[in-house]
Design a protein around this motif. Sequence first.
Motif, PDB file in Angstrom:
ATOM      1  N   GLU A  70       0.847  -1.192   0.000  1.00 47.02           N
ATOM      2  CA  GLU A  70       0.000   0.000   0.000  1.00 47.02           C
ATOM      3  C   GLU A  70       0.881   1.240   0.000  1.00 47.02           C
ATOM      4  N   ILE A  71       0.474   2.220  -0.793  1.00 49.18           N
ATOM      5  CA  ILE A  71       1.191   3.496  -0.868  1.00 49.18           C
ATOM      6  C   ILE A  71       0.182   4.602  -0.600  1.00 49.18           C
ATOM      7  N   ASP A  72       0.495   5.468   0.353  1.00 44.51           N
ATOM      8  CA  ASP A  72      -0.474   6.487   0.778  1.00 44.51           C
ATOM      9  C   ASP A  72       0.276   7.788   1.065  1.00 44.51           C
ATOM     10  N   LEU A  77       0.946  14.676   2.963  1.00 45.87           N
ATOM     11  CA  LEU A  77       0.135  15.845   2.606  1.00 45.87           C
ATOM     12  C   LEU A  77      -0.193  16.673   3.843  1.00 45.87           C
ATOM     13  N   GLU A  78      -0.509  15.985   4.953  1.00 45.09           N
ATOM     14  CA  GLU A  78      -0.803  16.700   6.196  1.00 45.09           C
ATOM     15  C   GLU A  78       0.417  17.455   6.706  1.00 45.09           C
ATOM     16  N   ALA A  79       1.603  16.912   6.438  1.00 40.64           N
ATOM     17  CA  ALA A  79       2.843  17.564   6.882  1.00 40.64           C
ATOM     18  C   ALA A  79       3.314  18.645   5.914  1.00 40.64           C
ATOM     19  N   GLY A  80       2.584  18.839   4.815  1.00 45.51           N
ATOM     20  CA  GLY A  80       2.958  19.873   3.848  1.00 45.51           C
ATOM     21  C   GLY A  80       4.117  19.510   2.959  1.00 45.51           C
ATOM     22  N   PRO A  82       6.146  19.089  -0.137  1.00 47.02           N
ATOM     23  CA  PRO A  82       5.921  19.715  -1.450  1.00 47.02           C
ATOM     24  C   PRO A  82       5.820  18.711  -2.594  1.00 47.02           C
ATOM     25  N   ILE A  83       6.569  17.597  -2.504  1.00 42.06           N
ATOM     26  CA  ILE A  83       6.504  16.595  -3.570  1.00 42.06           C
ATOM     27  C   ILE A  83       5.146  15.909  -3.568  1.00 42.06           C
ATOM     28  N   ALA A  84       4.658  15.543  -2.364  1.00 37.75           N
ATOM     29  CA  ALA A  84       3.338  14.916  -2.268  1.00 37.75           C
ATOM     30  C   ALA A  84       2.250  15.872  -2.743  1.00 37.75           C
ATOM     31  N   GLU A  85       2.392  17.160  -2.398  1.00 33.35           N
ATOM     32  CA  GLU A  85       1.383  18.139  -2.806  1.00 33.35           C
ATOM     33  C   GLU A  85       1.361  18.341  -4.315  1.00 33.35           C
ATOM     34  N   THR A  86       2.533  18.193  -4.960  1.00 34.43           N
ATOM     35  CA  THR A  86       2.631  18.439  -6.399  1.00 34.43           C
ATOM     36  C   THR A  86       2.369  17.183  -7.226  1.00 34.43           C
TER      37      THR A  86
END
Length: 219
Positions: A70-72, A77-80, A82-86
């Motif tokens: 599983e990849i989540d 995202l909660e930690a801000g 930038p790579i996850a957000e983009t």
Amino acid sequence: MTTSPISPPVFKGALVAVDPLRPTSSVIIFQYNPETMTRTLQARTTGGEAGSGPLRLSGPPEETIKLTIEIDATDRLEAGDPIAETLGIAPALAALELLLYPSSVAVIANEVLARVGVVEILPMAAPLTLLVWGTRRIIPVRVTDFSITEESFDPSLNPIRAKVDLGLRTVSYYDTGMLSAAGALSLAAHIAREVLGTVNTAEGAAAAIRSAAGVGGPS
């Protein structure tokens, strides 16, 4: 949920591809260790058909492995991050998918060779891939197939949660010879199994002796 400070550290499983042409995408650490792993062993035999003689083992068994990872990106995202957000989890999925892709450098080089008149071009070799499952199981494998179920997306339609069902086939010294890196690792795993089997036999014999002597039985 807060982790207890006295909890032992959890070893993360991983797939490691030894590929000098793509060193930056060669380590895929499992975000969460799978809860189950299905291993299927099929004997590699010769003779013994139709009662014609004793069954003989011609080599180690053919082993296939099935597991789901599983990849989540939720925590990142909660930690801000930038790579996850983009990009969401797209980089992690790309690293997995590249295990089944030839290097683009090799593809371009082969195209150049074909255009200058080289008639026979060898197929591109896949990288040596290792399933790392704890310190005692480092297994050379081939990724035979996998399916990706993308379960959630961000507003830009980047995947942010997915399940990946992986199909692996172990690579043994029967396939590559004992002098190759994969063959040496396979033989080491073979010897480790023999050691564990010996421990189990000794433990079983000791338990049988205690039982016969009436020691350690139920009160």
